[in-house]
Design an enzyme around this catalytic site. Structure first.
Site, PDB file in Angstrom:
ATOM      1  N   GLU A 188     -12.102  -0.759  -3.374  1.00 54.95           N
ATOM      2  CA  GLU A 188     -11.405  -0.079  -2.267  1.00 54.95           C
ATOM      3  C   GLU A 188     -10.191   0.662  -2.834  1.00 54.95           C
ATOM      4  O   GLU A 188     -10.033   0.778  -4.049  1.00 54.95           O
ATOM      5  CB  GLU A 188     -10.959  -1.115  -1.226  1.00 54.95           C
ATOM      6  N   ASP A 245       0.817  -1.220   0.000  1.00 60.54           N
ATOM      7  CA  ASP A 245       0.000   0.000   0.000  1.00 60.54           C
ATOM      8  C   ASP A 245       0.856   1.278   0.000  1.00 60.54           C
ATOM      9  O   ASP A 245       0.635   2.187   0.822  1.00 60.54           O
ATOM     10  CB  ASP A 245      -0.919   0.014   1.237  1.00 60.54           C
TER      11      ASP A 245
HETATM   12  O1  FUB Z   1      -3.225  -3.836   2.913  1.00 62.75           O
HETATM   13  C1  FUB Z   1      -4.461  -4.160   3.494  1.00 62.75           C
HETATM   14  C2  FUB Z   1      -5.524  -3.883   2.534  1.00 62.75           C
HETATM   15  O2  FUB Z   1      -5.302  -4.639   1.360  1.00 62.75           O
HETATM   16  C3  FUB Z   1      -5.538  -2.465   2.079  1.00 62.75           C
HETATM   17  O3  FUB Z   1      -6.109  -1.625   3.024  1.00 62.75           O
HETATM   18  C4  FUB Z   1      -6.229  -2.670   0.817  1.00 62.75           C
HETATM   19  O4  FUB Z   1      -6.230  -1.585  -0.058  1.00 62.75           O
HETATM   20  C5  FUB Z   1      -5.475  -3.820   0.251  1.00 62.75           C
HETATM   21  O5  FUB Z   1      -4.210  -3.405  -0.236  1.00 62.75           O
END
Ligand code: FUB
Length: 314
Positions: free
Chosen positions: A207, A38
């Site tokens: 997301e 991320d």
């Molecule tokens: O890294 C945890 C979660 O997985 C993130 O918050 C999402 O965007 C995905 O990358």
């Protein structure tokens, strides 16, 4: 000099040249000694340094619940990345459970650096019961100190992204399935208005919302994840709230895309993570970088994944 010696010298100098050329390439993944995901890329006051902040995947992770320890990295040349260590850990937070340190975002306001992050406030089902934490530091490399949560961003949501427009107004984006946006107050601890749903011209948002601006256009990008398609998409609008017109792929090959985009020393870059490097999985990820190119009409050229990465800049 006899010809055998000459040949040996010429092979040796070619080898040195070859090794030097390799070291001038970032080589994906750019961070290898720890698993990171991320990536949130930023340029602060010092235009000559690029910062990346990441979430942390333990090397034995079997799900996201053990994610912990955000880290800061800096570079001046896109090849050498300095690790500044863990800058915020769940044990430093006065509320919430161990682990569950999902994708953070960072911002600079009134001389302070802010880490704004999703963290679970209770033992949870996946992505349930999250608050939006805020931590602050006087310096970009942290450590960051917990100062509370943003009321009004809680429950089943993750992946905040702060975008600060040219007039200095900061907007918070977030969400799962339905992306949302609201202006932030300058204290970075309160929303300045009621959240609005974002119209991005499609129905495939999962997301990992990201916002960047180039030449007056606002690029809303995100992960479509498990919603039938693969990877990241983007839409374009003429203001931070939208509506945005859907344009298509930005990162077509990474099922679980989570990216950030930034211009550094005259070149645009796309930071992302992969889940298949050296024993990697969807929960053991590594940060990478590619060039990002724009067409003349402002649309994006979908990013291609490379092992080569990007070259050194001065
Ligand atoms: O890294 C945890 C979660 O997985 C993130 O918050 C999402 O965007 C995905 O990358």
């Amino acid at each position: 000099m006899n010809s055998t010696k000459e040949n040996a010298l010429s092979i040796a100098s070619s080898l040195v040249f070859f090794l030097m050329s390799i070291s001038l390439l970032a080589q994906n993944p750019i961070i290898r000694h720890v698993r990171t995901a991320d990536p949130s890329a930023h340029i602060w006051d010092d235009n000559g340094t690029l910062w990346i902040y990441t979430s942390g995947d333990p090397d034995d992770a079997v799900d996201y619940t053990t994610m912990d320890g955000y880290r800061a990295f800096s570079t001046t040349d896109m090849v050498n990345f300095k690790d500044h260590g863990v800058i915020l850990h769940s044990k430093d937070i006065s509320w919430g459970v161990p682990g569950f340190m999902f994708a953070p975002t960072f911002a600079f306001k009134n001389g302070k650096y802010y880490c704004i992050y999703p963290h679970a406030y209770d033992s949870v089902e996946f992505k349930d019961k999250f608050y939006c934490g805020v931590a602050v530091s006087d310096v970009p490399q942290g450590p960051f100190k917990d100062i509370g949560i943003i009321e009004g961003v809680s429950g089943n949501w993750i992946d905040p992204c702060v975008f600060t427009d040219d007039d200095g107004t900061s907007y918070l984006y977030w969400g799962v399935y339905q992306p949302k946006v609201a202006k932030l107050k300058d204290n970075m601890l309160e929303l300045a208005e009621e959240p609005r749903d974002i119209d991005y011209g499609e129905d495939n948002f999962f997301e990992a919302v990201y916002m960047h601006k180039k030449d007056g256009l606002y690029y809303f990008s995100y992960n479509t994840g498990t919603r039938g398609q693969k990877g990241g998409d983007y839409s374009i609008g003429d203001n931070p709230y939208g509506p945005f017109e859907h344009k298509g792929d930005i990162n077509p090959w990474q099922l679980q895309d989570h990216h950030s985009i930034i211009e550094f020393k005259g070149q645009w870059y796309f930071f992302y993570h992969v889940d298949d490097w050296n024993g990697g999985t969807g929960f053991r990820r590594n940060t990478c970088v590619e060039y990002l190119d724009y067409n003349e009409d402002g649309t994006l050229v979908p990013v291609k994944r490379t092992k080569k990465g990007v070259e050194a800049v001065k």
